[in-house]
Design an enzyme around this catalytic site. Structure first.
Site, PDB file in Angstrom:
ATOM      1  N   PRO A 132       0.818  -1.217   0.000  1.00  0.00           N
ATOM      2  CA  PRO A 132       0.000   0.000   0.000  1.00  0.00           C
ATOM      3  C   PRO A 132       0.852   1.266   0.000  1.00  0.00           C
ATOM      4  CG  PRO A 132      -0.895  -1.593   1.541  1.00  0.00           C
ATOM      5  CD  PRO A 132       0.408  -2.157   1.062  1.00  0.00           C
ATOM      6  N   CYS A 133       0.387   2.260  -0.750  1.00  0.00           N
ATOM      7  CA  CYS A 133       1.190   3.477  -0.957  1.00  0.00           C
ATOM      8  C   CYS A 133       0.809   4.622  -0.031  1.00  0.00           C
ATOM      9  CB  CYS A 133       1.058   3.935  -2.409  1.00  0.00           C
ATOM     10  SG  CYS A 133      -0.608   4.491  -2.844  1.00  0.00           S
ATOM     11  N   GLU A 134      -0.219   4.441   0.807  1.00  0.00           N
ATOM     12  CA  GLU A 134      -0.732   5.562   1.603  1.00  0.00           C
ATOM     13  C   GLU A 134       0.346   6.256   2.434  1.00  0.00           C
ATOM     14  OE1 GLU A 134      -4.322   3.006   0.786  1.00  0.00           O
ATOM     15  OE2 GLU A 134      -2.216   2.695   1.239  1.00  0.00           O
ATOM     16  N   GLY A 135       1.304   5.502   2.920  1.00  0.00           N
ATOM     17  CA  GLY A 135       2.343   6.084   3.747  1.00  0.00           C
ATOM     18  C   GLY A 135       3.312   6.976   3.000  1.00  0.00           C
ATOM     19  N   TYR A 136       3.334   6.856   1.672  1.00  0.00           N
ATOM     20  CA  TYR A 136       4.343   7.545   0.868  1.00  0.00           C
ATOM     21  C   TYR A 136       3.775   8.578  -0.104  1.00  0.00           C
ATOM     22  CZ  TYR A 136       6.884   3.536   2.646  1.00  0.00           C
ATOM     23  OH  TYR A 136       7.431   2.596   3.481  1.00  0.00           O
TER      24      TYR A 136
END
Length: 366
Positions: A132-136
């Site tokens: 998942p890309c939410e952190g970046y």
């Protein structure tokens, strides 16, 4: 006899990344996905069986029900289901020979030894996946300010380390990890993590999906132990991608209409090409939503909670039209409710891009 190259897909979603590899002749052995609808979509498209973990080292087969717009399924498929899937093309010459294990569980709870039990003595050539890309992503206004906190502190961002853990345990010839360009802000730390598991060469390959025939804009980074620079192809416009669906009925799977929010219905006819009803603020940019697509241009980036309005009709795109913008073939199905389908599509790797990457890897492994 042609020996198929074998791969594992971590954070597989509905199968966009895998679809490109399957189309290029690769065989999926295991896929891991936490979301139930996405896991069922994956199994449906690649003739897989779905398992969930009940205790360490022990899994049970899941009985699932699914809905893909025009047809309900039970799992495993009954004879009428199989006939319909064959007619549609979902079970074609490539996919009917496949039998991946789809683990519908949290990857943090899955050990490489458990994966090895499923694949038995088969050698894993490639591990793909998109944590998942939410952190970046810059679209997330709540992402950690310190880039290293995104990798080592943020619960979602730390899933990149889970990908690296499994790659380290299984030691594939090639790995490819997809994420947003923001992940390059922790480039040094990621290179260090991969080197600690035995991969000295680590490349951050930035690719644009539209360069490989995808009808929507999408810039992503593919971290790998090889350089990935596929041959570019002619771009495709919105109307080239979805124009024929205006004349097709509901016999096309996932071609169901979703209602526009009531507050937009009286004004939608005034919305011009490229304009949006609302804008929201990300960490470092302003993003439009409910955008009227320009028929002769590329669509903007498809996201799970981003909606598009048809160029000529005053309505939202259907999930099938949205899937066309991500270069999915019509025989690739999406299980679950209509909102779930939008999310699965928007969170996946465009098929045209995944196929271009698969060709590079196939050539590398010759």
């Amino acid at each position: 006899m042609v020996i198929m190259l074998k791969f594992i897909d971590l954070f597989c979603g509905c199968g966009g990344f895998s679809r490109g590899f399957v189309e290029e002749g690769f065989e999926p052995l295991v896929a891991i996905e936490l979301n139930e609808d996405a896991a069922f979509s994956y199994a449906l498209n690649f003739n897989g069986q779905i398992y969930e973990k009940i205790r360490p080292g022990e899994f049970k087969l899941k009985e699932l029900k699914g809905y893909v717009g025009i047809y309900p399924f039970k799992f495993p498929f009954e004879e009428e289901d199989i006939k319909w899937l064959k007619r549609l093309g979902t079970l074609n010459e490539k996919t009917k020979k496949l039998s991946p294990v789809v683990i519908n569980d949290d990857i943090r709870e899955i050990h490489a030894i458990e994966i090895e039990k499923f694949i038995k003595n088969k050698k894993v050539d490639v591990i793909i996946g998109g944590p998942p890309c939410e952190g970046y992503t810059g679209a997330n206004p709540k992402r950690e300010k310190n880039p290293y906190d995104r990798l080592y502190k943020d619960e979602t961002g730390r899933l990149v380390l889970e990908y690296i853990r499994i790659v380290g345990d299984l030691q594939p010839k090639i790995f490819v990890m997809e994420n947003v360009p923001g992940i390059k802000e922790v480039r040094g730390a990621i290179i260090k993590e991969f080197r600690e598991i035995g991969y000295e060469d680590v490349y951050f390959n930035t690719l644009r999906a539209e360069d490989y025939g995808n009808p929507s804009v999408r810039r992503r980074v593919f971290v790998s132990n090889i350089e990935i620079n596929p041959e570019k192809t002619q771009p495709k416009t919105v109307i080239e991608a979805i124009g024929d669906l205006m004349y097709k009925g509901r016999d096309v799977p996932n071609h169901e209409f979703a209602a526009l929010p009531a507050r937009f219905r009286k004004r939608v006819h005034k919305l011009g090409w490229g304009d949006a009803f609302i804008y929201f603020k990300g960490a470092n940019r302003r993003l439009g939503n409910y955008i009227r697509l320009h028929p002769l241009k590329l669509a903007e980036t498809v996201m799970g909670k981003r909606f598009f309005i048809h160029p000529y009709e005053d309505r939202l795109l259907t999930p099938r039209e949205q899937a066309r913008l991500m270069s999915y073939p019509d025989y690739h199905l999406f299980a679950g409710g209509i909102r779930s389908c939008y999310n699965q599509i928007g969170e996946s790797v465009p098929v045209a891009l995944s196929r271009a990457i698969a060709r590079v890897i196939k050539e590398n492994l010759k």
